[in-house]
Design a protein around this motif. Structure first.
Motif, PDB file in Angstrom:
ATOM      1  N   GLN B  86      63.879  38.556  -0.797  1.00  0.00           N
ATOM      2  CA  GLN B  86      64.724  37.014  -0.641  1.00  0.00           C
ATOM      3  C   GLN B  86      65.491  36.911   0.318  1.00  0.00           C
ATOM      4  OE1 GLN B  86      66.005  35.189  -3.979  1.00  0.00           O
ATOM      5  NE2 GLN B  86      64.346  36.341  -5.473  1.00  0.00           N
ATOM      6  N   THR B  87      65.809  35.485   0.952  1.00  0.00           N
ATOM      7  CA  THR B  87      66.524  35.473   2.021  1.00  0.00           C
ATOM      8  C   THR B  87      67.965  35.052   1.511  1.00  0.00           C
ATOM      9  OG1 THR B  87      66.209  33.193   2.158  1.00  0.00           O
ATOM     10  CG2 THR B  87      64.654  34.636   3.442  1.00  0.00           C
ATOM     11  N   ALA B  88      68.897  35.093   2.398  1.00  0.00           N
ATOM     12  CA  ALA B  88      70.244  34.794   1.706  1.00  0.00           C
ATOM     13  C   ALA B  88      70.196  33.115   1.409  1.00  0.00           C
ATOM     14  CB  ALA B  88      71.248  34.720   3.241  1.00  0.00           C
ATOM     15  N   VAL B  89      69.415  32.384   1.955  1.00  0.00           N
ATOM     16  CA  VAL B  89      69.408  30.872   1.513  1.00  0.00           C
ATOM     17  C   VAL B  89      68.904  30.791  -0.053  1.00  0.00           C
ATOM     18  CG1 VAL B  89      68.290  28.463   2.316  1.00  0.00           C
ATOM     19  CG2 VAL B  89      69.282  30.093   4.009  1.00  0.00           C
ATOM     20  N   GLN B  90      67.699  31.619  -0.098  1.00  0.00           N
ATOM     21  CA  GLN B  90      67.282  31.703  -1.289  1.00  0.00           C
ATOM     22  C   GLN B  90      68.050  32.218  -2.602  1.00  0.00           C
ATOM     23  OE1 GLN B  90      63.777  33.886  -0.206  1.00  0.00           O
ATOM     24  NE2 GLN B  90      62.305  32.223  -0.737  1.00  0.00           N
ATOM     25  N   ILE B  91      69.026  33.379  -2.056  1.00  0.00           N
ATOM     26  CA  ILE B  91      70.022  33.639  -3.142  1.00  0.00           C
ATOM     27  C   ILE B  91      70.958  32.854  -3.483  1.00  0.00           C
ATOM     28  CG2 ILE B  91      71.616  35.376  -3.422  1.00  0.00           C
ATOM     29  CD1 ILE B  91      69.788  37.408  -1.661  1.00  0.00           C
ATOM     30  N   TYR B  94      69.754  30.222  -5.837  1.00  0.00           N
ATOM     31  CA  TYR B  94      69.591  30.838  -7.093  1.00  0.00           C
ATOM     32  C   TYR B  94      70.949  30.422  -7.682  1.00  0.00           C
ATOM     33  CZ  TYR B  94      69.808  34.381 -10.697  1.00  0.00           C
ATOM     34  OH  TYR B  94      70.060  35.018 -11.708  1.00  0.00           O
ATOM     35  N   PHE B  95      72.204  31.116  -6.878  1.00  0.00           N
ATOM     36  CA  PHE B  95      73.530  31.106  -7.549  1.00  0.00           C
ATOM     37  C   PHE B  95      73.917  29.643  -7.800  1.00  0.00           C
ATOM     38  CE2 PHE B  95      73.678  35.483  -6.390  1.00  0.00           C
ATOM     39  CZ  PHE B  95      74.511  35.945  -7.376  1.00  0.00           C
ATOM     40  N   VAL B  96      73.678  28.860  -6.861  1.00  0.00           N
ATOM     41  CA  VAL B  96      74.014  27.362  -7.043  1.00  0.00           C
ATOM     42  C   VAL B  96      73.108  26.955  -8.560  1.00  0.00           C
ATOM     43  CG1 VAL B  96      73.921  25.145  -5.979  1.00  0.00           C
ATOM     44  CG2 VAL B  96      74.496  26.949  -4.463  1.00  0.00           C
ATOM     45  N   GLU B  97      72.167  27.173  -8.493  1.00  0.00           N
ATOM     46  CA  GLU B  97      71.282  26.727  -9.700  1.00  0.00           C
ATOM     47  C   GLU B  97      71.821  27.116 -10.892  1.00  0.00           C
ATOM     48  OE1 GLU B  97      66.682  27.284 -11.526  1.00  0.00           O
ATOM     49  OE2 GLU B  97      67.047  27.818  -9.177  1.00  0.00           O
ATOM     50  N   GLN B  98      72.123  28.426 -11.047  1.00  0.00           N
ATOM     51  CA  GLN B  98      72.775  29.129 -12.226  1.00  0.00           C
ATOM     52  C   GLN B  98      74.125  28.769 -12.522  1.00  0.00           C
ATOM     53  OE1 GLN B  98      71.244  31.694 -14.061  1.00  0.00           O
ATOM     54  NE2 GLN B  98      69.407  30.855 -13.285  1.00  0.00           N
ATOM     55  N   TYR B  99      74.958  28.491 -11.387  1.00  0.00           N
ATOM     56  CA  TYR B  99      76.380  28.593 -11.764  1.00  0.00           C
ATOM     57  C   TYR B  99      77.225  27.135 -11.436  1.00  0.00           C
ATOM     58  CZ  TYR B  99      75.569  33.365 -12.744  1.00  0.00           C
ATOM     59  OH  TYR B  99      75.100  34.579 -13.143  1.00  0.00           O
ATOM     60  N   GLY B 100      76.318  26.531 -10.569  1.00  0.00           N
ATOM     61  CA  GLY B 100      76.850  25.213 -10.051  1.00  0.00           C
ATOM     62  C   GLY B 100      77.318  25.357  -8.566  1.00  0.00           C
ATOM     63  N   GLU B 101      77.761  23.970  -8.081  1.00  0.00           N
ATOM     64  CA  GLU B 101      78.171  24.312  -6.496  1.00  0.00           C
ATOM     65  C   GLU B 101      79.260  24.774  -6.245  1.00  0.00           C
ATOM     66  OE1 GLU B 101      77.350  21.632  -3.843  1.00  0.00           O
ATOM     67  OE2 GLU B 101      75.415  21.428  -4.938  1.00  0.00           O
ATOM     68  N   ARG B 102      80.110  25.080  -7.425  1.00  0.00           N
ATOM     69  CA  ARG B 102      81.345  25.910  -6.985  1.00  0.00           C
ATOM     70  C   ARG B 102      81.136  27.292  -6.410  1.00  0.00           C
ATOM     71  NH1 ARG B 102      83.682  27.407 -12.914  1.00  0.00           N
ATOM     72  NH2 ARG B 102      82.714  25.425 -13.636  1.00  0.00           N
ATOM     73  N   VAL B 103      80.244  27.800  -6.415  1.00  0.00           N
ATOM     74  CA  VAL B 103      79.756  29.150  -5.629  1.00  0.00           C
ATOM     75  C   VAL B 103      79.882  28.842  -4.248  1.00  0.00           C
ATOM     76  CG1 VAL B 103      78.747  30.046  -7.709  1.00  0.00           C
ATOM     77  CG2 VAL B 103      77.444  29.299  -5.906  1.00  0.00           C
ATOM     78  N   LEU B 104      79.674  27.652  -3.822  1.00  0.00           N
ATOM     79  CA  LEU B 104      79.543  27.602  -2.320  1.00  0.00           C
ATOM     80  C   LEU B 104      80.805  27.517  -1.828  1.00  0.00           C
ATOM     81  CD1 LEU B 104      76.736  25.029  -2.118  1.00  0.00           C
ATOM     82  CD2 LEU B 104      76.670  27.311  -1.738  1.00  0.00           C
ATOM     83  N   GLY B 105      81.230  28.007  -0.626  1.00  0.00           N
ATOM     84  CA  GLY B 105      82.480  28.079   0.163  1.00  0.00           C
ATOM     85  C   GLY B 105      82.968  26.766   0.578  1.00  0.00           C
TER      86      GLY B 105
END
Lengths: 672, 171
Positions: B86-91, B94-105
């Motif tokens: 998987q690419t960084a973008v896909q990962i 995945y994290f955004v889908e699981q835990y919401g926007e807050r995981v983005l810097g």
């Protein structure tokens, strides 16, 4: 002793309230005795708060666990010096007391130095200062007292936050506080000028140095804080755009804008409203920053001291901001510009562009800090605004500021023509191209960092050449050698050339930032004893682990790594993990090898964990290129700022000459 | 409308658009630019992806340095997903889908969150336009008035101020 401290704070509140009213009425109604009593109030207040500081320090040192502050932030195992004393700012009430004490010290200095020479403004200055102190004294005496007692006296304290147990924590908060609190002084002078209606340039003359002092301390505080983060957090970096770091950076940026635009006011009598506005914004931001640190509304690694005073603080900040802005509007008619710009292409205008960018950067940071809150309140969505946002938005604006820093030395006061500017640009641009090419060869291969290197080179070249050309001109007259001519030139005009040296320091610091933020590399690897790992030209050999040694409040487990380069052992690194039983927290203690003398890079190692009964340890290794330049640039920043603050021999001579002439001419001897 | 207002409007638009283009250019392909110093080592790649994400449970702490047990597992998950190709973008997705926007810097520059990017750009471009108007109106035509600002009753101070001004201008 504690009772004495407690009484001192209550009396201090009354004294502050009195001095505030007496100062104002004394000035307004022209009653010198009343104004003098307000001045004495400042002195008495200073003494009272000092008594409180001594009392709380005594309680900390003697570990008087009957006090909440002492019981919650120290323990019997905590080394007295420096940590038991640094516990003062580990707690809410202690840090408020420290804030008030520093302002009272500033107040004493201001009153003693300026009372005679600025007798028309000073009663107002005292009144505004004591208004701020009344608020703090109120909090300290009635809301969040450092002398609050425990209901049950514990046998031992809860200990200090592990992150604060570092030598730099004994200087980082005081530096920041000196910076934060110091911005109150120019604010008091500005308000005094507005209140009194004496809006000639004397408030600017009286306060320029009083902006430079907190500006320097705030800058240093940020740098020392960065160094603390680097040495303690184990994140491999020194700046995380944490809300509390941001809170200190904002007033620093606004202060920087002011230091530039104030020159336009001094030269041309313009931008009076603007400069007042900048001072109001800077001071409001320092209050807002204190609110951020103290209220716990934002999540931060700095959330050491939180309590319920948030709303009071926010209210006070809002009242001060609104009242000062209203006062400014009320006096607008007296703040008319007295001159005009000579040309759109002049240093004055470029200073204003610089102001727009600095304020833009401060706004970007402010919106970044409050956005998670706003988003949660308005849309219910939890967001993070972190390094990627600030690197991008604030980084772009800082890049433009560096560009201006390069252009401005080429543009004179008064004005230039485009053709003239074009001619002046040729040589600096050529040297910039060479320096950028060197940057490329040395490793800055990606477009963005290469562009940043070009901007920094340009700023460096134009600034350095301005100094050198002036030194050469001096050389022709004096026949000194170049270094002597340069040093004497700087000595002749501290302000101008000190300022240029600050710019050069910033360029060096920024190179370090780019090297270490863009080209840092890190990896994690588990090693068993005796195993070696080759990474980035170094060979690390894991030589052993010493578990469980007591040190202060902590139990420390230390790993030993032999570091080899080209087969030669260059150093031994001992990264450690400290476990704090009381607080149930652990802290990583990185081990750092500075690749001196060329400051090429740091090898930064932390212990990430262990398995198999301490047999296998995983290490995280960072390679941080050029990071030492951040500290070198920071040190030069300090020296250069000190140079700008030295009294200028020209200024002194002019003052003496005028004094002589005026006395000879039969004028009354001035009071200063 | 006066000509200078049109120019100021022009400056506002040009600076605003320039800043926006710059931000858009930087946001789109290189959101994680500053952490993109890649290395062949898989661990470095894992850390690179982790650095671009924030811990879903400890606000404000980047995933690569977070000490919670969950974060150790999340880093292991990133490593596993990378090894699955998987690419960084896909990962990230995945994290955004699981835990919401807050995981983005940084919030995505869309919808309501556009304001975070637009406001600084607006402030700077409006500042530039206002500065133009101000400077234009205040650029010299008649000769400067000499000492109107020295309306102080203290002759000593007036003289000192005048001397300083001369001294700085001769600098």
């Amino acid at each position: 002793m504690t009772t004495l401290g407690s009484i001192a704070l209550t009396v201090a509140f009354v004294v502050a309230l009195y001095a505030m009213i007496a100062g104002y009425l004394g000035a307004r109604r022209r009653i010198p005795e009343l104004a003098d009593s307000a001045r004495n109030g400042v002195i008495v207040f200073g003494v009272l708060v000092t008594v409180a500081i001594i009392a709380i320090s005594y309680a900390l040192v003697t570990r008087d666990f009957s006090l909440v502050l002492v019981a919650n932030h120290t323990s019997r195992d905590l080394p007295i010096f420096p940590y038991t004393l640094t516990a003062l700012w580990g707690g809410q009430s202690g840090s408020l007391l420290f804030w008030s004490w520093i302002l009272s010290l500033y107040g004493l200095v201001v009153v003693l130095k300026k009372w005679e020479s600025n007798h028309d403004l000073m009663p107002y200055v005292v009144s505004v200062m004591m208004l701020i102190q009344t608020f703090f004294a109120f909090l300290l005496a009635f809301v969040s007292s450092p002398f609050e007692r425990m209901e049950v006296i514990p046998l031992d304290g809860a200990g200090l936050n592990p992150l604060l147990q570092h030598p730099l924590m004994s200087i980082h908060p005081p530096l920041l506080y000196l910076g934060y609190v110091g911005f109150a002084i120019p604010f008091c002078f500005a308000m005094a000028a507005l209140l009194s209606g004496r809006l000639n340039d004397s408030w600017i003359r009286a306060t320029r140095r009083w902006v430079l002092i907190p500006w320097m301390f705030l800058g240093l505080g940020l740098l020392v804080g960065g160094r603390w983060a680097y040495d303690v957090l184990g994140w491999g970096g020194y700046w995380g755009w944490d809300p509390v770091e941001n809170a200190a950076l904002m007033p620093w940026l606004v202060g920087t804008a002011f230091l530039h635009s104030v020159m336009v006011q001094e030269r041309k009598g313009m931008l009076k409203v603007w400069n007042m506005g900048l001072i109001i914004i800077a001071f409001t931001l320092t209050l807002f920053g204190t609110f951020l640190t103290r209220s716990g509304v934002v999540q931060s690694v700095h959330a050491f001291a939180q309590s319920e005073i948030g709303p009071l603080f926010l209210g006070f900040t809002a009242v001060m901001a609104l009242a000062s802005t209203a006062l400014l509007f009320f006096r607008l008619d007296k703040l008319q510009s007295e001159a005009e710009f000579d040309s759109l292409l002049s240093r004055e205008i470029f200073f204003l562009i610089n102001n727009v960018l600095f304020l833009g950067a401060a706004i970007a940071i402010l919106i970044g800090v409050v956005w998670p809150l706003l988003s949660e309140v308005l849309t219910g969505e939890t967001l993070t605004v972190g390094a990627p946002y600030y690197d991008l938005v604030v980084g772009s604006l800082l890049g433009l500021i560096v560009l201006l820093m390069g252009v401005i030395p080429l543009i004179g006061w008064g004005g230039a023509t485009l053709a003239k500017l074009g001619r002046k640009l040729v040589i600096p641009l050529a040297i910039t191209a060479i320096l950028t090419a060197i940057g490329f060869v040395l490793g800055a291969r990606d477009p963005l960092p290469l562009f940043a290197v070009a901007l920094l080179s340009f700023a460096f070249v134009t600034t350095a050449s301005d100094i050198l050309l002036a030194a050469r001109a001096r050389q022709k007259n004096t026949r000194e050698n170049l270094p002597t001519a340069t040093i004497r030139l700087i000595g002749r005009n501290h302000r101008r050339y000190g300022g240029y040296l600050v710019h050069l320091s910033v360029v060096i610091l920024a190179l370090g930032v780019i090297g270490s933020r863009v080209y840092a590399q890190d990896q994690v690897r588990a090693l068993t004893q005796g195993e070696s790992w080759e990474t980035n030209g170094y060979t690390l050999v894991f030589e052993g682990l010493t578990p469980g040694v007591m040190s202060g409040e902590a139990v420390v487990t230390t790993a030993t790594l032999g570091v080899y380069e080209n087969g030669r052992r260059i150093t031994t690194l001992k990264p450690a993990v400290s476990f704090f039983d009381r607080q149930q927290q652990q802290a990583t203690d990185p081990a750092i090898w500075h690749d001196l003398p060329f400051m090429r890079r740091d090898l930064y190692v932390i212990v990430q964990g262990w398995t198999d009964n301490f047999q296998t340890v995983s290490f995280r290794v960072f390679i941080n290129p050029l990071v030492s330049l951040v500290w070198v640039g920071g040190f030069l920043f300090l020296i250069s700022t000190l140079i700008t603050m030295l009294p200028d021999p020209q200024e002194r001579r002019a003052r003496e000459r005028v004094k002589r002439e005026l006395t000879a001419g039969g004028y009354a001897q001035p009071s200063e | 409308m006066n000509k200078s207002y049109w120019i100021a409007l022009g400056i506002f638009l040009v600076v605003g658009i320039a800043l926006f283009v710059m931000l858009a250019f930087l946001v789109a392909p290189n959101a994680n630019y500053l952490a993109s110093a890649a290395s062949a080592d898989l661990d470095a790649e894992t850390l690179r992806v982790a650095k671009g994400l924030y811990c879903p449970v400890c606000p404000g702490v980047p995933l690569d340095v977070c000490d919670t047990q969950a974060c150790y597992q999340w880093r292991a998950l990133i490593k596993q997903k990378l090894s699955e190709g998987q690419t960084a973008v896909q990962i990230k997705a995945y994290f955004v889908e699981q835990y919401g926007e807050r995981v983005l810097g940084a919030p995505r520059a869309e919808g309501f969150n556009l304001i975070v990017y637009a406001l600084p750009a607006f402030a700077v471009s409006a500042g530039a336009a206002a500065l133009y108007l101000f400077a234009q109106r205040r650029t010299r035509h008649p000769a400067p008035t000499a000492d109107s600002q020295l309306a102080t009753s203290d002759p000593y101070r007036s003289r000192v101020e005048r001397e300083f001004r001369n001294l700085e201008e001769n600098d």
